[in-house]
Write an enzyme that holds these catalytic residues in place. Structure first.
Site, PDB file in Angstrom:
ATOM      1  N   ASP A 128      32.822  37.640  21.288  1.00 55.18           N
ATOM      2  CA  ASP A 128      31.865  37.591  20.194  1.00 55.18           C
ATOM      3  C   ASP A 128      30.475  37.378  20.785  1.00 55.18           C
ATOM      4  OD1 ASP A 128      30.942  37.614  17.652  1.00 55.18           O
ATOM      5  OD2 ASP A 128      31.693  35.629  17.092  1.00 55.18           O
ATOM      6  N   ASP A 170      35.499  32.917  16.356  1.00 54.10           N
ATOM      7  CA  ASP A 170      35.226  31.620  15.735  1.00 54.10           C
ATOM      8  C   ASP A 170      35.470  31.616  14.231  1.00 54.10           C
ATOM      9  OD1 ASP A 170      33.168  33.236  14.958  1.00 54.10           O
ATOM     10  OD2 ASP A 170      31.566  32.058  15.858  1.00 54.10           O
ATOM     11  N   ASP A 188      38.589  36.277  12.216  1.00 52.72           N
ATOM     12  CA  ASP A 188      38.957  36.624  13.597  1.00 52.72           C
ATOM     13  C   ASP A 188      40.408  36.290  13.901  1.00 52.72           C
ATOM     14  OD1 ASP A 188      36.466  37.600  14.358  1.00 52.72           O
ATOM     15  OD2 ASP A 188      35.709  35.594  14.813  1.00 52.72           O
TER      16      ASP A 188
END
Length: 915
Positions: free
Chosen positions: A544, A852, A856
């Site tokens: 990410d 996070d 996800d």
């Protein structure tokens, strides 16, 4: 077994023929387990061939070959409908493998590839006992609820005899509070809505608990002590771990050590008898001393490792959450939550204690961890009770804590379950298997040697160095015969002692403890032990951007409004009064953050996500009084920020019965829904083509400067069109079109120091780093260039740089071809991230994924190694991960991978010194 199969494979050209030949071979030699497995393979191959013939042209052209996942490879090119597999022994992947198939592998009488027996190393028996205990606690809770409902129904039947029955007595004041712990526990556990209404609803409960629904409890030390004394703390008695003596006893039960003890006793007796006590104790005593050292060393190391795992589990359970105390949001440990606390909840959070909903906006709770039902439950004033340990699946709201610690079902559950799941890594299982195999072979050889030597000895074929026969029937004394037998027995035992690498499992235990301790020092909390090994084989990392590659410290540095650039972005003189008023209304209401003004006159405290904090701070700079702005209007419905739509909105009712719908989200997406904007003269102007291109150009310029672009827009709405009923309002879709643009802001989020070096380290090690982010593609491109994920502007072309929607729309075949080349994916949805992970795994990569957010979780679960962020990560993401990165830093992610290399080097070093 391997030799006949090898011959068959050389003579046959297809798996079909191999399976048939081996089936015949197995039945001929009465190897029924192998025949059963082979027959299943024959049927499966036949059915797959038939399916391919029937669906020719529609099936994937890629074969389905399974590699050993635990060795770092992954299954390649399997269909989605084959994920579970069709045969009772099929295990496509070790992660989250079906328990019934694992049990079949372990119970198989004969397994050609022995490592398959231990594809997943969790202790199945302990896992089953844990599930049975959870089921019992759930059943107990359901029985209590059913009994209470039956009691209520009887009260309703006798309502004529007792006009207004009081559910419980509430006249007794307990420990300075007007409600007892028993009443609170019974109300929450039994979902007693009648009693809740009787005492005045949520507000009545808050008054009895001396709490304020907006400002929370006082939160000083005296107040917290009083609440803990009256209602208990949010902790539960932990199951006492095994003592050192348990580990010592287990070490003594080792088969090899028992053989050594017997050998030591025999050697000691023989030595004393033949050489006297002064010199005859050396051999037996030294063996006994070695055995004692091994037992003590094994027990101490296992005991220390057990303590270490207990500490890791405590760290894992120590969740930090925001609560409202004294009107301000403070971040505290979940163990410090007290009765009467007001807790804000948002998507992905874990409900920290039992409680009642104070306010909710599309609040949905996943109660599967407690009820066992996967159905998502909507929570509002009609269903206000929340259970500790459940996850927020959607929406946001606030709750009043009414039950903590052992007085909740979650606390009762956790106090009854031991956290030690007995998990071993695949390497441990393999080495233990090797040790056992060598031990069996060594024991067989020793027994054979013993039989041969004893037969030779008692038949007179064994001679002394001078040529005399050691044993003569009828002539050799009994004592001398016994001495000779003991010497032969000692030789056989020596073979066992030399053959069995008893130090190998101990070496693995020590090096695993060493590795985990070092990983913890590197801010990596291991949730699944086998991930330690898999991470060492990772070939690609899908990272990410926000908070991992960047510092997650956001500030508004650019702003466009009224068709012009506002420089500096908080220059109120360039903004008309009406647009400032609308911006403040939107910023204050369309947020999950807050602004606290200390009474002492200190600096303002802004809380929320980093993006929310940046926008709230910008609003404060524009003159926003957060509490006053919240009080001027009331939220009647909310659409929480959605990762798919990249925006969130609220409908607010003004004091004059007007309704405004405010939207905030990704700039280009919100801009596409705008048909007008407010100009410098404070008038609503149509969004013509020139002005639309100007705003798009502003977004591109900000994105090229690595700024995150957020657009704020609104539209007035007719009160008559707003649903009046609560049920209709809860399912109302906020209008998304015909918006009026208020502002576009650019938020700066600088790269973390050291990230570029960490990315280069991965590249040099052959691990490809890919950025997968929901941000604008140009913003992602700028950050990727800064981090070194993209080497130069020439690399920033498709398919190295790709949009999530573009990747999503590709065919399965094309997606597999493109996946290997992708370095940056922008504007990606959670499903795009999942598709990329699946494609990379099908190509044979060992994939690590960082995430996070709640959305996800599917990608973290699908990946070979899921790495959740410990600070910004939601509890749902952490539960789906294998390793938690405690400092949210990509450099820490990179450190995890070479740790296993150190692990192996230490292991090899110890193994060479084991003998």
């Amino acid at each position: 077994m391997y030799f006949p199969l090898f011959l068959v494979q050389r003579r046959c050209n297809s798996y079909w023929e191999i399976s048939l030949k081996f089936l015949h071979f197995s039945l001929q030699w009465k190897l029924y387990s192998s025949a059963y497995i082979c027959a299943l393979n024959v049927v499966k191959i036949h059915s797959r061939k038939s399916r391919m013939r029937n669906q020719e042209g529609n099936t994937s052209p890629y074969g389905r070959h399974r590699n050993d996942l635990e060795m770092g490879t992954s299954s390649t090119d399997f269909h989605d409908d084959d994920e579970v597999g069709s045969g009772p022994f099929d295990i496509v992947r070790t992660k989250s493998a079906p328990v019934d198939r694992l049990r079949r592998w372990r119970q198989a009488a004969l397994v050609l590839n022995a490592s398959r027996r231990f594809r997943y190393t969790l202790d199945l028996k302990k896992e089953e006992e844990k599930k049975e205990l959870i089921a019992k606690i759930r059943a107990h809770a359901q029985v209590v609820r059913a009994a209470f409902r039956f009691q209520i129904s009887r009260q309703d039947a006798n309502v004529l005899e007792t006009p207004e029955p009081l559910p419980r007595s509430t006249t007794t004041q307990v420990n300075n509070f007007d409600i007892s712990m028993e009443e609170l526990v019974s109300m929450t556990r039994e979902n007693d809505l009648t009693f809740l209404k009787h005492i005045g609803g949520v507000k009545g409960v808050a008054n009895k608990l001396k709490s304020n629904l907006e400002k929370g409890i006082l939160g000083d030390e005296t107040d917290l002590i009083d609440r803990n004394n009256a209602f208990g703390s949010n902790t539960y008695p932990r199951k006492k771990g095994r003592s050192f003596w348990n580990f010592l006893w287990e070490a003594c039960k080792d088969t090899t050590l028992i053989i050594l003890i017997v050998t030591a006793a025999a050697s000691l007796a023989l030595g004393i008898k033949t050489e006297g006590i002064k010199e005859g104790w050396y051999d037996g005593g030294s063996i006994a001393m070695a055995v004692l050292i091994v037992i003590l060393f094994t027990a101490v190391s296992d005991y220390r490792q057990s303590l270490q795992f207990q500490n890791l589990n405590e760290e894992k359970q120590n969740i930090h959450m925001e609560v409202i105390r004294g009107g301000r949001r403070v971040n505290i440990s979940i163990f410090d939550i007290a009765i009467g606390d007001v807790v804000p909840l948002k998507i992905g959070d874990q409900v920290p204690a039992d409680g009642i909903v104070v306010s909710s906006h599309s609040l949905s709770i996943d109660e599967s961890s407690m009820t066992g039902e996967s159905k998502i439950v909507h929570k509002d004033s009609k269903a206000p009770f929340l259970m500790s340990g459940c996850k927020v699946a959607d929406g946001y709201g606030t709750m009043l804590v009414t039950g903590v610690g052992i007085n909740t079902e979650w606390g009762l559950l956790m106090s009854s379950i031991s956290e030690d799941n007995g998990e071993e890594t695949p390497l441990q299982v393999r080495l233990n298997g090797v040790t056992n195999l060598i031990g069996i072979v060594g024991l067989a050889v020793a027994i054979a040697v013993l039989i041969v030597l004893v037969a030779r000895f008692f038949t007179g074929h064994t001679k002394n160095p001078n040529g005399t026969v050691q044993f003569k029937a009828g002539q050799t004394k009994v004592g001398e015969a016994i001495d000779g037998f003991i010497k032969i027995f000692t030789i056989a035992v020596t073979i066992v002692v030399v053959a069995v690498p008893e130090g190998l499992p101990l070496a693995v235990t020590l090096t695993l403890a060493y590795s985990m301790r070092k990983m913890m020092a590197d801010k990596a909390l291991v949730r699944r032990l086998s991930a330690c090994e898999t991470m060492g084989s990772a070939t690609t990392i899908c990272s990410d951007k926000t908070g991992t590659l960047t510092m997650n410290q956001m500030t508004v540095v650019k702003a466009y409004s009224c068709g012009n650039k506002i420089d500096p972005p908080d220059n109120k003189s360039l903004l008309p009064p009406n647009i400032i008023s609308l911006l403040i209304e939107s910023i204050a209401q369309n947020t999950t953050g807050s602004v606290f003004v200390p009474k002492s006159g200190g600096a303002l405290e802004v809380s929320g996500s980093p993006t929310e904090k940046a926008i709230l701070q910008w609003g404060v700079n524009l003159g926003m009084d957060f509490n006053a702005a919240k009080s001027k209007s009331m939220i009647i419905h909310a659409f929480p920020f959605n990762s798919e739509k990249k925006r969130g909105g609220v409908a607010v009712k003004l004091s004059d019965s007007e309704v405004n719908v405010h939207w905030k989200g990704a700039a280009e997406i919100v801009l596409a829904s705008c048909t007008s904007y407010i100009d410098a003269n404070d008038h609503v102007a149509p969004m013509d083509e020139d002005k639309l291109l100007a705003f798009k150009k502003a977004i591109e310029d900000m994105a090229a400067s690595s700024l995150r672009c957020i657009a704020i827009a609104y539209r007035p709405y007719e009160m008559e069109k707003v649903p009046s009923g609560e049920e209709e309002l809860s399912s109302w879709q906020l209008p998304e079109g015909d918006l009026i643009l208020l502002a576009i802001v650019g938020i700066k989020d600088p790269c973390r120091p050291g990230v570029r070096d960490a990315v280069q380290f991965c590249i040099n090690a052959g691990v490809k780093v890919r950025m997968v982010t929901g941000d604008n593609l140009q913003t992602a491109r700028a950050i990727a260039l800064e981090c070194g994920i993209l080497g130069s502007n020439t690399d920033a072309t498709e398919p190295n740089l790709i949009d999530g929607k573009t990747f999503r729309d590709l065919s399965d075949t094309r997606r597999l071809e493109v996946a290997d080349k992708i370095s940056v994916m922008g504007r990606s949805s959670p499903n795009d991230k999942l598709l990329l992970v699946q494609a990379l795994r099908k190509k044979g990569h060992v994939v690590a994924v960082t995430g996070d957010g709640t959305n996800d979780a599917p990608a973290l679960h699908e990946a070979d190694i899921g790495l959740a962020m410990g600070i910004q990560g939601t509890e749902v993401a952490k539960e789906s991960s294998d390793i938690i990165i405690l400092d949210d830093n990509f450099a820490s992610v990179v450190k995890v991978s070479p740790r296993f290399t150190v692990f192996l080097s230490k292991l090899v070093h110890i193994c060479f010194q084991a003998k």
